[in-house]
Design an enzyme around this catalytic site. Sequence first.
Site, PDB file in Angstrom:
ATOM      1  N   THR A 127       0.838  -1.204   0.000  1.00 22.61           N
ATOM      2  CA  THR A 127       0.000   0.000   0.000  1.00 22.61           C
ATOM      3  C   THR A 127       0.871   1.252   0.000  1.00 22.61           C
ATOM      4  O   THR A 127       1.999   1.218   0.512  1.00 22.61           O
ATOM      5  CB  THR A 127      -0.903  -0.010   1.255  1.00 22.61           C
ATOM      6  OG1 THR A 127      -1.389   1.310   1.498  1.00 22.61           O
ATOM      7  CG2 THR A 127      -0.164  -0.457   2.508  1.00 22.61           C
ATOM      8  N   ASP A 128       0.334   2.360  -0.503  1.00 21.96           N
ATOM      9  CA  ASP A 128       1.081   3.628  -0.439  1.00 21.96           C
ATOM     10  C   ASP A 128       1.258   4.098   1.003  1.00 21.96           C
ATOM     11  O   ASP A 128       2.094   4.951   1.286  1.00 21.96           O
ATOM     12  CB  ASP A 128       0.404   4.715  -1.295  1.00 21.96           C
ATOM     13  CG  ASP A 128      -0.988   5.111  -0.816  1.00 21.96           C
ATOM     14  OD1 ASP A 128      -1.556   4.428   0.059  1.00 21.96           O
ATOM     15  OD2 ASP A 128      -1.522   6.120  -1.340  1.00 21.96           O
ATOM     16  N   GLU A 129       0.468   3.512   1.926  1.00 22.89           N
ATOM     17  CA  GLU A 129       0.543   3.973   3.321  1.00 22.89           C
ATOM     18  C   GLU A 129       1.879   3.631   3.977  1.00 22.89           C
ATOM     19  O   GLU A 129       2.215   4.200   5.016  1.00 22.89           O
ATOM     20  CB  GLU A 129      -0.635   3.406   4.128  1.00 22.89           C
ATOM     21  CG  GLU A 129      -1.963   3.836   3.537  1.00 22.89           C
ATOM     22  CD  GLU A 129      -3.169   3.598   4.428  1.00 22.89           C
ATOM     23  OE1 GLU A 129      -3.013   3.575   5.655  1.00 22.89           O
ATOM     24  OE2 GLU A 129      -4.265   3.448   3.870  1.00 22.89           O
ATOM     25  N   TYR A 155      -1.425  -0.588  11.104  1.00 17.99           N
ATOM     26  CA  TYR A 155      -1.745  -1.219   9.817  1.00 17.99           C
ATOM     27  C   TYR A 155      -0.573  -1.063   8.847  1.00 17.99           C
ATOM     28  O   TYR A 155      -0.044  -2.046   8.319  1.00 17.99           O
ATOM     29  CB  TYR A 155      -3.018  -0.607   9.216  1.00 17.99           C
ATOM     30  CG  TYR A 155      -3.169  -0.875   7.733  1.00 17.99           C
ATOM     31  CD1 TYR A 155      -3.377  -2.177   7.267  1.00 17.99           C
ATOM     32  CD2 TYR A 155      -3.076   0.158   6.799  1.00 17.99           C
ATOM     33  CE1 TYR A 155      -3.492  -2.439   5.906  1.00 17.99           C
ATOM     34  CE2 TYR A 155      -3.192  -0.093   5.436  1.00 17.99           C
ATOM     35  CZ  TYR A 155      -3.400  -1.388   4.995  1.00 17.99           C
ATOM     36  OH  TYR A 155      -3.501  -1.647   3.644  1.00 17.99           O
ATOM     37  N   LYS A 159       2.128  -3.816   7.304  1.00 18.48           N
ATOM     38  CA  LYS A 159       2.274  -4.021   5.863  1.00 18.48           C
ATOM     39  C   LYS A 159       3.717  -3.757   5.433  1.00 18.48           C
ATOM     40  O   LYS A 159       4.274  -4.477   4.621  1.00 18.48           O
ATOM     41  CB  LYS A 159       1.336  -3.081   5.083  1.00 18.48           C
ATOM     42  CG  LYS A 159      -0.132  -3.414   5.161  1.00 18.48           C
ATOM     43  CD  LYS A 159      -0.508  -4.723   4.492  1.00 18.48           C
ATOM     44  CE  LYS A 159      -0.335  -4.688   2.984  1.00 18.48           C
ATOM     45  NZ  LYS A 159      -0.817  -5.969   2.364  1.00 18.48           N
TER      46      LYS A 159
HETATM   47  N1  LIG Z   1      -8.377  -1.041   0.194  1.00 21.29           N
HETATM   48  C1  LIG Z   1      -7.409  -0.245  -0.248  1.00 21.29           C
HETATM   49  O1  LIG Z   1      -7.651   0.935  -0.535  1.00 21.29           O
HETATM   50  C2  LIG Z   1      -6.010  -0.796  -0.444  1.00 21.29           C
HETATM   51  C3  LIG Z   1      -5.046   0.011  -1.056  1.00 21.29           C
HETATM   52  C4  LIG Z   1      -3.771  -0.509  -1.276  1.00 21.29           C
HETATM   53  C5  LIG Z   1      -3.476  -1.800  -0.873  1.00 21.29           C
HETATM   54  N2  LIG Z   1      -4.414  -2.561  -0.247  1.00 21.29           N
HETATM   55  C6  LIG Z   1      -4.068  -3.937   0.151  1.00 21.29           C
HETATM   56  O2  LIG Z   1      -4.877  -4.819  -0.624  1.00 21.29           O
HETATM   57  C7  LIG Z   1      -5.157  -6.002   0.113  1.00 21.29           C
HETATM   58  C8  LIG Z   1      -6.652  -6.256   0.144  1.00 21.29           C
HETATM   59  O3  LIG Z   1      -7.316  -5.149   0.759  1.00 21.29           O
HETATM   60  P1  LIG Z   1      -8.911  -5.076   0.834  1.00 21.29           P
HETATM   61  O4  LIG Z   1      -9.272  -3.650   0.890  1.00 21.29           O
HETATM   62  O5  LIG Z   1      -9.497  -5.940  -0.209  1.00 21.29           O
HETATM   63  O6  LIG Z   1      -9.159  -5.712   2.272  1.00 21.29           O
HETATM   64  P2  LIG Z   1     -10.384  -6.548   2.820  1.00 21.29           P
HETATM   65  O7  LIG Z   1     -10.344  -6.387   4.305  1.00 21.29           O
HETATM   66  O8  LIG Z   1     -11.640  -6.222   2.095  1.00 21.29           O
HETATM   67  O9  LIG Z   1     -10.018  -8.058   2.460  1.00 21.29           O
HETATM   68  C9  LIG Z   1      -8.996  -8.761   3.118  1.00 21.29           C
HETATM   69  C10 LIG Z   1      -9.245 -10.248   2.895  1.00 21.29           C
HETATM   70  O10 LIG Z   1      -8.156 -10.968   3.497  1.00 21.29           O
HETATM   71  C11 LIG Z   1      -8.689 -12.071   4.233  1.00 21.29           C
HETATM   72  N3  LIG Z   1      -7.742 -12.389   5.302  1.00 21.29           N
HETATM   73  C12 LIG Z   1      -7.409 -11.633   6.385  1.00 21.29           C
HETATM   74  N4  LIG Z   1      -6.500 -12.271   7.136  1.00 21.29           N
HETATM   75  C13 LIG Z   1      -6.242 -13.466   6.522  1.00 21.29           C
HETATM   76  C14 LIG Z   1      -5.402 -14.558   6.818  1.00 21.29           C
HETATM   77  N5  LIG Z   1      -4.633 -14.559   7.915  1.00 21.29           N
HETATM   78  N6  LIG Z   1      -5.388 -15.609   5.964  1.00 21.29           N
HETATM   79  C15 LIG Z   1      -6.182 -15.621   4.862  1.00 21.29           C
HETATM   80  N7  LIG Z   1      -7.013 -14.612   4.539  1.00 21.29           N
HETATM   81  C16 LIG Z   1      -7.039 -13.549   5.351  1.00 21.29           C
HETATM   82  C17 LIG Z   1     -10.030 -11.565   4.755  1.00 21.29           C
HETATM   83  O11 LIG Z   1     -10.887 -12.630   5.114  1.00 21.29           O
HETATM   84  C18 LIG Z   1     -10.538 -10.755   3.573  1.00 21.29           C
HETATM   85  O12 LIG Z   1     -11.251 -11.568   2.670  1.00 21.29           O
HETATM   86  C19 LIG Z   1      -4.534  -5.790   1.499  1.00 21.29           C
HETATM   87  O13 LIG Z   1      -3.287  -6.443   1.512  1.00 21.29           O
HETATM   88  C20 LIG Z   1      -4.353  -4.281   1.602  1.00 21.29           C
HETATM   89  O14 LIG Z   1      -3.274  -3.957   2.436  1.00 21.29           O
HETATM   90  C21 LIG Z   1      -5.691  -2.082  -0.015  1.00 21.29           C
END
Ligand SMILES: NC(=O)c1ccc[n+]([C@@H]2O[C@H](COP(=O)([O-])OP(=O)(O)OC[C@H]3O[C@@H](n4cnc5c(N)ncnc54)[C@H](O)[C@@H]3O)[C@@H](O)[C@H]2O)c1
Length: 342
Positions: A127-129, A155, A159
């Site tokens: 993530t950019d964070e 968080y 990451k």
């Molecule tokens: N949402 C954003 O804006 C954003 C931006 C950049 C990067 N990301 C990254 O993208 C990824 C997905 O984000 P999201 O927004 O879809 O999150 P989300 O919370 O909607 O989904 C996360 C998923 O991971 C699963 N999960 C959590 N812990 C787990 C484990 N120990 N084993 C297996 N599965 C597990 C959860 O059940 C869920 O389905 C993350 O890694 C996040 O850091 C998100």
Amino acid sequence: MKKILVTGGAGFIGSNLIRMMLSEHEGYEVVNLDVLSYSGNLENLTGCEGDPRYSFIKGDVSEPDTAASAIEGCDAVLHLAAESHVDRSITGPRPFVVANTLGTQTLLEAWRQAQGGEGAPFVYISTDEVYGSLPLENPEVRFTEDSPIVPSSVYSASKAAGDHLAHAYHHTYGMDVRITRCSNNFGPYQFPEKVIPLFVTNLMEGRKVPLYGDGLNVRDWIHVDDHARGILATLERGKAGEVYNLGSDNERSNLELTHMILDIMGTGKDMIEHVEDRLGHDRRYAIDSSKAQRELGWQAERSAWPDGLEKTVQWYRDNEEWWRRVKSGAYREYYEKQYGVR
Ligand SMILES: NC(=O)c1ccc[n+]([C@@H]2O[C@H](COP(=O)([O-])OP(=O)(O)OC[C@H]3O[C@@H](n4cnc5c(N)ncnc54)[C@H](O)[C@@H]3O)[C@@H](O)[C@H]2O)c1
């Protein structure tokens, strides 16, 4: 046919990514490994279950045996599984370290044991964070892939530890690890604790929207489909050991975002409820994605506002049954505790 392990595929980004892989790319078979935490929801993948190229394993990436058996026979890994909500990392930090840091190391190690040597691609979705916060005063400054990693929430720190481990596995063992760092996503199937679905669904329920602090914190908003395309571009055209920033030059303050949502929903500013600021709230994220444009031939195409935001709001209007089920039960208790409002 390439068999790809997607972790966290029942979440917001993972489910949109899997749907794209199955509907727009004939050459992928997808194995989805997801523990189904509070934000993991198989309803996000309705329509995919019957596809012979899709299979699901319920399991935790931080369990070595689960990770080892899930990657069997796979040609690449797209690792998205994570605890993803900053607010939750403030009230309960430990699960973030377990899922995001230990989980990433466990999966990297399983991949190393299975592949040996350089092996096949492992894409870590960061993530950019991880870059921390930029001041508002210098709007021309943006994060590049060489910016220092100075995360400021649990968080983003958990990451960032994953970023460092991914880099270490590449450097130490020569593994083909690639990293993406994307900005804030919007689109369908986002868990309604995140600002856009939270505000839209609150307004549909006749409730106010809780705006943190002065509302001037800035985020760069990108459509989830553009993020998914960036992940696939990294898989197909990225290089071992490289980091790719993915952003859409769509910087908005939370206040501006809130006003846009109120406008689209046809409600007045009296629906804003100002609440105490988030602890350690990062002020601004802004991302330079010229490397991804140059080296992956990728750029955001589906993120432009107001169109992208309007379509997303419409999706939540059209899919009331989905979010009403998600927003019941434990969600309500958490929400009231978090914002101190009913
Ligand atoms: N949402 C954003 O804006 C954003 C931006 C950049 C990067 N990301 C990254 O993208 C990824 C997905 O984000 P999201 O927004 O879809 O999150 P989300 O919370 O909607 O989904 C996360 C998923 O991971 C699963 N999960 C959590 N812990 C787990 C484990 N120990 N084993 C297996 N599965 C597990 C959860 O059940 C869920 O389905 C993350 O890694 C996040 O850091 C998100």
